[in-house]
Design a protein around this motif. Structure first.
Motif, PDB file in Angstrom:
ATOM      1  N   HIS A 121      67.170  41.394  25.772  1.00  0.00           N
ATOM      2  CA  HIS A 121      67.141  41.829  24.231  1.00  0.00           C
ATOM      3  C   HIS A 121      68.311  41.903  23.711  1.00  0.00           C
ATOM      4  O   HIS A 121      68.546  41.749  22.488  1.00  0.00           O
ATOM      5  N   GLY A 122      69.282  42.125  24.441  1.00  0.00           N
ATOM      6  CA  GLY A 122      70.648  41.948  23.804  1.00  0.00           C
ATOM      7  C   GLY A 122      70.874  43.270  22.984  1.00  0.00           C
ATOM      8  O   GLY A 122      72.418  43.417  22.283  1.00  0.00           O
ATOM      9  N   ILE A 123      70.184  44.275  23.105  1.00  0.00           N
ATOM     10  CA  ILE A 123      70.519  45.559  22.308  1.00  0.00           C
ATOM     11  C   ILE A 123      71.397  46.495  23.265  1.00  0.00           C
ATOM     12  O   ILE A 123      70.939  46.857  24.272  1.00  0.00           O
ATOM     13  N   THR A 124      72.642  46.831  22.680  1.00  0.00           N
ATOM     14  CA  THR A 124      73.500  47.740  23.331  1.00  0.00           C
ATOM     15  C   THR A 124      73.506  49.051  23.098  1.00  0.00           C
ATOM     16  O   THR A 124      72.678  49.361  22.229  1.00  0.00           O
ATOM     17  N   ASN A 125      73.833  50.176  24.058  1.00  0.00           N
ATOM     18  CA  ASN A 125      74.061  51.476  23.540  1.00  0.00           C
ATOM     19  C   ASN A 125      74.768  51.764  22.248  1.00  0.00           C
ATOM     20  O   ASN A 125      74.387  52.619  21.555  1.00  0.00           O
TER      21      ASN A 125
ATOM     22  N   ARG B  67      39.916  42.073   8.007  1.00  0.00           N
ATOM     23  CA  ARG B  67      40.574  43.259   8.430  1.00  0.00           C
ATOM     24  C   ARG B  67      41.982  43.269   8.406  1.00  0.00           C
ATOM     25  O   ARG B  67      42.789  42.489   8.808  1.00  0.00           O
ATOM     26  N   ASP B  68      42.645  44.530   7.789  1.00  0.00           N
ATOM     27  CA  ASP B  68      44.080  44.425   7.826  1.00  0.00           C
ATOM     28  C   ASP B  68      44.542  44.539   9.185  1.00  0.00           C
ATOM     29  O   ASP B  68      44.154  45.550   9.838  1.00  0.00           O
ATOM     30  N   VAL B  69      45.878  44.061   9.700  1.00  0.00           N
ATOM     31  CA  VAL B  69      46.228  44.010  10.970  1.00  0.00           C
ATOM     32  C   VAL B  69      47.916  44.469  10.966  1.00  0.00           C
ATOM     33  O   VAL B  69      48.365  43.966   9.862  1.00  0.00           O
ATOM     34  N   ALA B  70      48.198  45.070  11.897  1.00  0.00           N
ATOM     35  CA  ALA B  70      49.597  45.188  12.260  1.00  0.00           C
ATOM     36  C   ALA B  70      50.083  44.922  13.537  1.00  0.00           C
ATOM     37  O   ALA B  70      49.405  45.210  14.657  1.00  0.00           O
ATOM     38  N   VAL B  71      50.763  43.610  13.473  1.00  0.00           N
ATOM     39  CA  VAL B  71      51.270  43.153  14.910  1.00  0.00           C
ATOM     40  C   VAL B  71      52.439  43.793  15.228  1.00  0.00           C
ATOM     41  O   VAL B  71      53.326  43.917  14.490  1.00  0.00           O
ATOM     42  N   VAL B  72      52.572  44.407  16.331  1.00  0.00           N
ATOM     43  CA  VAL B  72      53.673  45.295  16.930  1.00  0.00           C
ATOM     44  C   VAL B  72      54.260  44.569  18.257  1.00  0.00           C
ATOM     45  O   VAL B  72      53.835  43.946  18.923  1.00  0.00           O
ATOM     46  N   ASP B  73      55.522  44.898  18.119  1.00  0.00           N
ATOM     47  CA  ASP B  73      56.483  44.615  19.336  1.00  0.00           C
ATOM     48  C   ASP B  73      57.447  45.685  19.364  1.00  0.00           C
ATOM     49  O   ASP B  73      58.148  46.192  18.516  1.00  0.00           O
ATOM     50  N   LEU B  74      57.613  46.160  20.776  1.00  0.00           N
ATOM     51  CA  LEU B  74      58.679  47.231  21.067  1.00  0.00           C
ATOM     52  C   LEU B  74      59.671  46.534  22.004  1.00  0.00           C
ATOM     53  O   LEU B  74      59.154  45.734  23.027  1.00  0.00           O
ATOM     54  N   GLU B  75      60.911  47.120  21.973  1.00  0.00           N
ATOM     55  CA  GLU B  75      61.938  46.546  22.864  1.00  0.00           C
ATOM     56  C   GLU B  75      62.182  47.797  23.359  1.00  0.00           C
ATOM     57  O   GLU B  75      62.347  49.007  22.839  1.00  0.00           O
ATOM     58  N   GLY B  76      62.483  48.051  24.823  1.00  0.00           N
ATOM     59  CA  GLY B  76      62.789  49.271  25.546  1.00  0.00           C
ATOM     60  C   GLY B  76      64.117  49.493  26.311  1.00  0.00           C
ATOM     61  O   GLY B  76      64.800  48.490  26.007  1.00  0.00           O
ATOM     62  N   ASN B  77      64.292  50.626  26.785  1.00  0.00           N
ATOM     63  CA  ASN B  77      65.519  50.823  27.267  1.00  0.00           C
ATOM     64  C   ASN B  77      65.618  50.626  28.884  1.00  0.00           C
ATOM     65  O   ASN B  77      66.582  50.878  29.330  1.00  0.00           O
ATOM     66  N   GLY B  78      64.683  50.101  29.210  1.00  0.00           N
ATOM     67  CA  GLY B  78      64.605  49.595  30.920  1.00  0.00           C
ATOM     68  C   GLY B  78      64.075  50.839  31.820  1.00  0.00           C
ATOM     69  O   GLY B  78      64.165  50.529  33.071  1.00  0.00           O
TER      70      GLY B  78
ATOM     71  N   PRO C 155      69.989  56.240  28.108  1.00  0.00           N
ATOM     72  CA  PRO C 155      70.755  54.985  27.928  1.00  0.00           C
ATOM     73  C   PRO C 155      70.015  53.831  28.343  1.00  0.00           C
ATOM     74  O   PRO C 155      68.933  53.754  29.038  1.00  0.00           O
ATOM     75  N   ILE C 156      70.392  52.770  27.647  1.00  0.00           N
ATOM     76  CA  ILE C 156      69.852  51.367  27.861  1.00  0.00           C
ATOM     77  C   ILE C 156      70.416  50.942  29.175  1.00  0.00           C
ATOM     78  O   ILE C 156      71.493  50.768  29.047  1.00  0.00           O
ATOM     79  N   THR C 157      69.476  50.244  30.124  1.00  0.00           N
ATOM     80  CA  THR C 157      69.928  49.628  31.230  1.00  0.00           C
ATOM     81  C   THR C 157      70.600  48.465  30.965  1.00  0.00           C
ATOM     82  O   THR C 157      70.218  47.779  30.162  1.00  0.00           O
ATOM     83  N   GLY C 158      71.123  47.861  32.140  1.00  0.00           N
ATOM     84  CA  GLY C 158      71.954  46.700  31.868  1.00  0.00           C
ATOM     85  C   GLY C 158      71.018  45.548  31.957  1.00  0.00           C
ATOM     86  O   GLY C 158      71.029  44.371  31.148  1.00  0.00           O
ATOM     87  N   PHE C 159      69.912  45.654  32.784  1.00  0.00           N
ATOM     88  CA  PHE C 159      68.655  44.827  32.810  1.00  0.00           C
ATOM     89  C   PHE C 159      68.001  44.646  31.558  1.00  0.00           C
ATOM     90  O   PHE C 159      68.118  43.437  30.952  1.00  0.00           O
ATOM     91  N   ALA C 160      67.971  45.645  30.988  1.00  0.00           N
ATOM     92  CA  ALA C 160      67.048  45.488  29.539  1.00  0.00           C
ATOM     93  C   ALA C 160      67.976  45.125  28.497  1.00  0.00           C
ATOM     94  O   ALA C 160      67.631  44.256  27.587  1.00  0.00           O
ATOM     95  N   ARG C 161      69.293  45.259  28.631  1.00  0.00           N
ATOM     96  CA  ARG C 161      70.248  44.670  27.753  1.00  0.00           C
ATOM     97  C   ARG C 161      70.473  43.312  27.768  1.00  0.00           C
ATOM     98  O   ARG C 161      70.488  42.414  26.897  1.00  0.00           O
ATOM     99  N   ARG C 162      70.367  42.881  28.848  1.00  0.00           N
ATOM    100  CA  ARG C 162      70.389  41.482  29.239  1.00  0.00           C
ATOM    101  C   ARG C 162      69.269  40.456  28.616  1.00  0.00           C
ATOM    102  O   ARG C 162      69.154  39.449  28.366  1.00  0.00           O
TER     103      ARG C 162
END
Length: 197
Positions: free
Chosen positions: A59-63, A7-18, A50-57
């Motif tokens: 995954h490290g992704i900033t606005n 079976r062809d598979v796609a493994v996914v991961d998402l990072e969110g804005n909090g 916007p990305i919240t401070g909690f989420a930014r801490r």
């Protein structure tokens, strides 16, 4: 009996804005074809709020990092293509699938496998089933490029792909059948974990 490597598979991961409900700021898809883990495809996404401070801490992704990124509508076609006709794998899959369902109206995965649930069933001796704890326990980050870091989508999708391949293969090296994997997720499969391992 058809094993999972058919079976062809796609493994996914998402990072969110909090925010609630969460909106995407990063998405990675790692293909697995014939049991071989491929290279991740990753998108940074500008969220509606916007990305919240909690989420930014976490995954490290900033606005600022997503200020010039496309909105999801601009990448939707590419994401649909990457997820078309494949089984979806994710760690704590209901979260990722919930976001994908909101972002991709009418989309349904062919099938979904949750590595969190599989790990709980197939490795009942673990103290923690957080992805980071399983990565450490099974050395799943070995050999990854140093620029990849935990809690970023490409890293998390790659280690989840390695975790899935580990869980979906018996210690004797036999790929589990799709029926065995489905049974572990339903809790009443073809064989209990003790018979598989």
């Amino acid at each position: 009996m058809t094993d999972w490597t058919s079976r062809d598979v796609a493994v996914v991961d998402l990072e969110g804005n909090g925010q609630q409900p969460p909106d995407l700021v990063e998405l990675a898809v790692v293909p697995i074809t014939a049991g071989v883990i491929g290279k991740p495809v990753t998108w940074l996404v500008r969220p509606q709020t916007p990305i919240t401070g909690f989420a930014r801490r976490i995954h490290g992704i900033t606005n600022e990092m997503v200020a010039d990124a496309p909105v999801f509508a601009d990448i939707e076609k590419d994401v649909r293509t990457a997820l078309e006709g494949v089984a979806i794998v994710a760690h704590n899959a209901p979260v990722d699938l919930g976001v994908l369902h909101r972002k991709l109206p009418g989309w349904e995965p062919v099938e979904a496998f949750d590595t969190l649930r599989l790990a709980r069933r197939l490795r009942p001796d673990r103290v923690s089933y957080r992805l980071g704890a399983l990565v450490e326990a099974f050395d799943l980050a070995e050999g990854l490029p140093p620029e990849l870091r935990p809690h970023r989508a490409a890293y998390d999708a790659l280690v989840a792909a390695r975790l899935f391949a580990l869980l979906a293969t018996s210690p004797q090296g036999r790929p589990l059948t799709l029926a065995e994997l489905r049974g572990q997720l339903s809790g009443d499969g073809d064989a209990p974990p003790a018979a598989l391992f």
